[in-house]
Design an enzyme around this catalytic site. Structure first.
Site, short mmCIF file in Angstrom:
data_model
loop_
_atom_site.label_atom_id
_atom_site.label_comp_id
_atom_site.label_asym_id
_atom_site.label_seq_id
_atom_site.Cartn_x
_atom_site.Cartn_y
_atom_site.Cartn_z
N SER A 82 0.84 -1.19 0.00
CA SER A 82 0.00 0.00 0.00
C SER A 82 0.88 1.26 0.00
O SER A 82 1.75 1.40 -0.86
CB SER A 82 -0.95 -0.04 1.21
OG SER A 82 -1.91 0.96 1.14
N ASP A 95 -8.88 -6.33 -4.74
CA ASP A 95 -8.46 -5.04 -4.18
C ASP A 95 -9.00 -3.93 -5.07
O ASP A 95 -8.53 -3.76 -6.20
CB ASP A 95 -6.93 -4.99 -4.09
CG ASP A 95 -6.40 -3.70 -3.48
OD1 ASP A 95 -7.21 -2.79 -3.18
OD2 ASP A 95 -5.18 -3.60 -3.29
N HIS A 104 -8.11 -5.06 -0.33
CA HIS A 104 -6.81 -4.40 -0.14
C HIS A 104 -6.04 -5.00 1.03
O HIS A 104 -4.81 -5.08 1.01
CB HIS A 104 -7.01 -2.90 0.06
CG HIS A 104 -5.75 -2.12 0.12
ND1 HIS A 104 -4.80 -2.14 -0.89
CD2 HIS A 104 -5.23 -1.29 1.08
CE1 HIS A 104 -3.79 -1.36 -0.57
NE2 HIS A 104 -4.02 -0.84 0.63
#
Length: 379
Positions: A157, A323, A356
């Site tokens: 991320s 995601d 995610h």
């Protein structure tokens, strides 16, 4: 190591603090005269310092990535599934460094730290930071530890964005980049989610313009709402449906606006409550702005391939099918740019139902692909 810990754990770890008294110039035009970074290390640095791996954390992450601070800890560090003996980032091979970024709220200098110029917490006066600022500060930490080049810089991320920025800003200092569930810049939708979260905090009456510590209060409501919004984007529709569906807390509807009726409502409120008790509101604002501002190709007119033309690292890019915060298409943008720049890159798109958050969950294919790449790194 005590037998109370799993055999593949790094065991007890002790956070350390590095203080830097050389001013750090920031992208916003301001500078920090001095600052501290809290970090942990796992494994042993070899004689040539060629086996060091840097872990970069995501928005709400911190330095405690693996192991335990006490034998009574219920949970290990946030990426313990990936760091330790025999794990993808194998501490039998690698010396691993994980830090709390500048501006954080877990010991490194940030908005809740005392401003030496005033004797009060920085609060909203703490300078706005960028991913590039973090990388510059991380370079100094590496040098303090005797590391001139990282075998790999790894992150998921926002951590993946830092890993990518490392290879652009300091190409000679990184041999491998492992960029997971990330993007080359935020989409308009992602910026919008961050703005909603910020407004939840900024409009909380207890925020007091960022000086809430002086008032002895916390903008708990705003932080709670910000986390609830963010948490929805970290999960997939399928995983939420499977985990909660339309299940009720009790066997009937209450026909009001105040009761917590659905299980998913209860879960989100719990996540928000827990987060608001441990995270700093000003840090949350800083982290989301750093996300919004990340756009390393901007100086090249948006041409990411041109931006990557000078990099020397090898890359492993990973994404997850469900995601939707940073979709596989965003990872493929990085892959396509690297290929256009004729760089070495491998790409793994992993079928996972966890959205995610999948980069934090040790599913078999993810662990296998991650391990296979890390095991190829020569030290």
């Amino acid at each position: 190591m005590s037998t109370v810990f799993p055999v593949d754990s790094v065991g007890l770890v002790v956070p350390q603090t590095a203080r830097f008294d050389e001013p750090l110039a920031l992208a916003c035009g301001r500078s920090l005269a001095s600052y501290e970074l809290v970090y942990e290390t796992y494994g042993t640095l070899n004689a040539s310092a060629s086996n060091a791996v840097l872990i970069c954390h995501a928005l709400s992450g911190h330095h405690h990535a693996a192991g335990y601070h006490a034998a009574t800890d219920r949970k290990p560090g946030w990426w313990d599934s990936c760091i330790g003996p025999g794990k993808p980032i194998d501490t039998n091979r690698f010396f691993v460094v994980s830090l709390n970024n500048l501006g954080g709220c877990n010991g490194s200098t940030g908005p809740s730290s005392v401003n030496p110029a005033t004797g009060k917490p920085y609060g909203a006066d703490f300078p706005v930071l960028t991913v590039e600022d973090w990388v510059h500060s991380q370079v100094r930490l590496g040098e303090r530890l005797g590391i001139q080049q990282w075998a790999a810089v790894v992150g998921g991320s926002l951590g993946g964005m830092q890993a990518l920025q490392w290879t652009i800003s300091y190409p000679e200092r990184v041999r491998h980049c492992v960029d997971i569930a990330s993007a080359p810049k935020l989409s308009a939708q992602n910026i919008a989610f961050n703005e909603v979260a910020r407004q939840a905090i900024l409009t909380d009456p207890e925020f007091h313009g960022g000086s809430f510590q002086d008032q002895g209060v916390i903008p708990k409501r705003g932080l709670m709402l910000a986390r609830m919004v963010g948490h929805i984007t970290y999960l997939s529709d399928d995983s939420m449906g499977e985990k909660f569906g339309r299940e009720l807390k009790s066997d009937k509807l209450n026909y009001d606006f105040h009761s917590v009726e659905f299980q998913v409502e209860s879960y989100l409120r719990y996540q928000g409550e827990e987060f608001s008790g441990r995270f700093d509101a000003n840090t949350y604002l800083l982290m989301t702005k750093a996300l919004d501002y990340f756009d390393p190709a901007a100086a090249q007119g948006g041409d990411l391939a041109a931006t990557l033309a000078h990099v020397t690292a090898d890359y492993c890019i990973m994404s997850f099918t469900t995601d939707w915060r940073f979709s596989p298409a965003r990872s493929r943008e990085i892959v396509d740019a690297l290929m256009a720049a004729r760089k070495n890159v491998c790409y793994l798109e992993i079928d996972s139902p966890y959205g995610h958050d999948a980069f934090l969950i040790p599913t078999p294919r993810y662990m296998q692909g991650f391990s296979n790449y890390m095991n190829r790194i020569a030290i």
